[in-house]
Design a protein around this motif. Structure first.
Motif, short mmCIF file in Angstrom:
data_model
loop_
_atom_site.label_atom_id
_atom_site.label_comp_id
_atom_site.label_asym_id
_atom_site.label_seq_id
_atom_site.Cartn_x
_atom_site.Cartn_y
_atom_site.Cartn_z
N GLY A 154 0.06 35.84 4.01
CA GLY A 154 1.46 35.58 4.69
C GLY A 154 2.08 37.11 4.38
N LYS A 155 1.70 38.02 3.60
CA LYS A 155 2.69 39.51 2.71
C LYS A 155 1.61 40.14 4.16
CE LYS A 155 4.66 39.41 -0.98
NZ LYS A 155 5.06 39.47 -3.01
N LEU A 156 0.76 40.31 3.98
CA LEU A 156 -0.64 41.49 5.07
C LEU A 156 -0.38 40.75 7.32
CD1 LEU A 156 -3.28 42.96 5.19
CD2 LEU A 156 -4.44 40.68 5.27
N ILE A 157 0.08 38.89 6.77
CA ILE A 157 0.41 39.08 8.35
C ILE A 157 1.89 39.08 9.06
CG2 ILE A 157 -2.38 37.82 8.91
CD1 ILE A 157 -0.42 35.25 8.68
N ALA A 158 2.37 39.96 7.84
CA ALA A 158 3.90 39.09 8.28
C ALA A 158 4.19 40.23 9.33
CB ALA A 158 4.83 39.67 7.07
N SER A 159 4.15 41.66 9.16
CA SER A 159 4.05 42.23 10.63
C SER A 159 3.59 41.43 11.67
CB SER A 159 3.59 43.42 10.59
OG SER A 159 3.14 43.58 9.84
N TYR A 160 3.30 41.11 11.63
CA TYR A 160 2.53 40.40 13.20
C TYR A 160 3.42 39.43 14.03
CZ TYR A 160 -1.79 43.56 12.09
OH TYR A 160 -2.22 45.05 11.62
N LEU A 161 3.94 38.49 13.07
CA LEU A 161 4.47 37.39 12.86
C LEU A 161 5.50 37.71 13.49
CD1 LEU A 161 2.23 35.74 11.83
CD2 LEU A 161 3.88 34.63 10.79
N ALA A 162 6.52 39.28 13.14
CA ALA A 162 7.76 39.41 13.21
C ALA A 162 7.42 40.00 15.24
CB ALA A 162 8.08 40.18 12.63
N ASP A 163 6.50 40.36 15.14
CA ASP A 163 6.17 41.02 16.87
C ASP A 163 6.80 40.28 17.72
OD1 ASP A 163 5.64 42.33 19.09
OD2 ASP A 163 3.63 43.42 18.09
N GLU A 164 7.68 40.87 18.39
CA GLU A 164 8.25 40.04 19.50
C GLU A 164 7.28 39.51 20.67
OE1 GLU A 164 12.01 41.50 21.17
OE2 GLU A 164 13.02 41.29 19.53
N SER A 165 6.02 40.54 20.91
CA SER A 165 5.16 39.91 22.45
C SER A 165 4.11 38.88 21.30
CB SER A 165 4.38 41.54 22.61
OG SER A 165 3.83 41.84 21.18
N ILE A 166 4.23 38.77 20.26
CA ILE A 166 3.57 37.49 19.52
C ILE A 166 4.10 36.26 19.22
CG2 ILE A 166 1.66 37.28 17.61
CD1 ILE A 166 1.27 40.41 17.27
N PHE A 167 3.65 35.09 19.65
CA PHE A 167 3.46 33.67 19.65
C PHE A 167 2.59 33.60 19.13
CE2 PHE A 167 3.72 29.53 21.12
CZ PHE A 167 5.52 29.05 21.03
N THR A 168 3.62 32.53 17.61
CA THR A 168 2.65 31.96 17.09
C THR A 168 2.39 30.72 16.68
OG1 THR A 168 2.77 34.02 15.37
CG2 THR A 168 1.97 31.73 14.58
N VAL A 169 0.83 29.93 16.91
CA VAL A 169 1.13 28.64 16.78
C VAL A 169 0.87 28.04 15.15
CG1 VAL A 169 0.28 26.69 17.69
CG2 VAL A 169 1.12 28.00 19.77
N ILE A 170 0.84 27.69 14.92
CA ILE A 170 0.03 26.81 12.96
C ILE A 170 -0.45 24.76 13.66
CG2 ILE A 170 0.00 26.36 11.15
CD1 ILE A 170 2.41 28.91 12.49
N SER A 171 -1.87 25.31 13.99
CA SER A 171 -2.04 23.69 13.95
C SER A 171 -2.57 22.98 12.74
CB SER A 171 -3.29 23.94 15.03
OG SER A 171 -4.13 22.89 15.41
N SER A 172 -1.47 21.84 12.97
CA SER A 172 -2.22 20.77 11.74
C SER A 172 -1.88 19.81 11.72
CB SER A 172 -1.26 21.15 10.29
OG SER A 172 -2.01 20.59 9.15
N ASP A 173 -2.82 18.65 11.43
CA ASP A 173 -1.22 17.01 11.27
C ASP A 173 -1.27 17.36 10.37
OD1 ASP A 173 -4.05 16.94 10.21
OD2 ASP A 173 -4.70 15.91 12.00
N PHE A 174 -0.58 15.79 9.36
CA PHE A 174 -0.56 15.31 8.17
C PHE A 174 -0.78 14.52 7.49
CE2 PHE A 174 2.37 18.41 8.79
CZ PHE A 174 4.01 18.19 8.20
#
Length: 211
Positions: free
Chosen positions: A74-94
């Motif tokens: 989580g800490k390793l990729i945090a800066s990428y998630l905050a990049d305005e040019s990157i849209f993040t999708v987490i795929s999961s069911d429940f």
């Protein structure tokens, strides 16, 4: 079905350069279906705001990792998630409930009385919403405790936890604050007996505070 999506080679090379990621082999890639369920929808939405050539994707598969690794990545990729040019999708069911999923817990008497639970499908929703509430509250530690207590069969628990840790890291260092809200919840069927089974689905949206 809309078009071929291009892999973001530059972003992939950045992540691989950390030495903390591996490339999945073709057999694993072909068996993994969570991404392919999302790509057409991602492409359809992005086509309304940018050209086809600008749409690039980078799938990241998160395996069954320890809580400490969830925090690390989580800490390793945090800066990428905050990049305005990157849209993040987490795929999961429940929740996957039923004997065929080896998961069929029953509510405790206290839960029945306090929550007014009369049917098993109501208990399933109760279990799911406990996890959903912790996601909205952005509490990865409590989310891990929730799994230790209930063992809910949420397939994407690990990528969700990695993302939560990234969100917390960005909040703590002042990079960005997110507002996370679930907007839809559904079950494939309503479980009323031990012979029934169902899969739950939930959708959440995370927005940068003030946007």
């Amino acid at each position: 079905p809309l078009m071929n999506l291009v892999v973001d080679d530059a972003l992939r090379d950045q992540l691989l350069s950390t030495g903390k990621f591996e490339i999945m082999n073709q057999r694993v890639d072909e068996r993994e279906h969570s991404g392919e369920m999302q790509y057409p929808f991602i492409a359809k939405v992005l086509m309304s705001v940018c050209s086809q050539e600008e749409i690039k994707v980078l799938p990241i598969m998160v395996g069954s990792i320890r809580t400490s690794k969830e925090e690390f990545y989580g800490k390793l990729i945090a800066s990428y998630l905050a990049d305005e040019s990157i849209f993040t999708v987490i795929s999961s069911d429940f929740c996957h409930y039923g004997e065929r999923f080896s998961y069929s817990p029953r509510p405790k008497p206290s839960e029945v009385s306090e929550q007014g639970i009369n049917e098993l499908f109501e208990y399933i929703e109760y279990l799911d919403r406990k996890g959903m509430d912790l996601i909205e509250l952005q509490r990865p530690g409590a989310f891990a405790d929730y799994f230790r207590e209930y063992s809910n069969t949420i397939c994407g628990r690990h990528p969700i936890a990695v993302w939560l840790n990234a969100v917390v890291a960005n909040s703590e260092n002042g990079t960005e604050e997110l507002d996370v809200r679930f907007v839809r919840y559904a079950q494939s069927s309503q479980v009323r007996s031990s012979n029934d089974s169902s899969v739950s689905y939930a959708s959440a949206v995370a927005r940068v505070t003030g946007s």
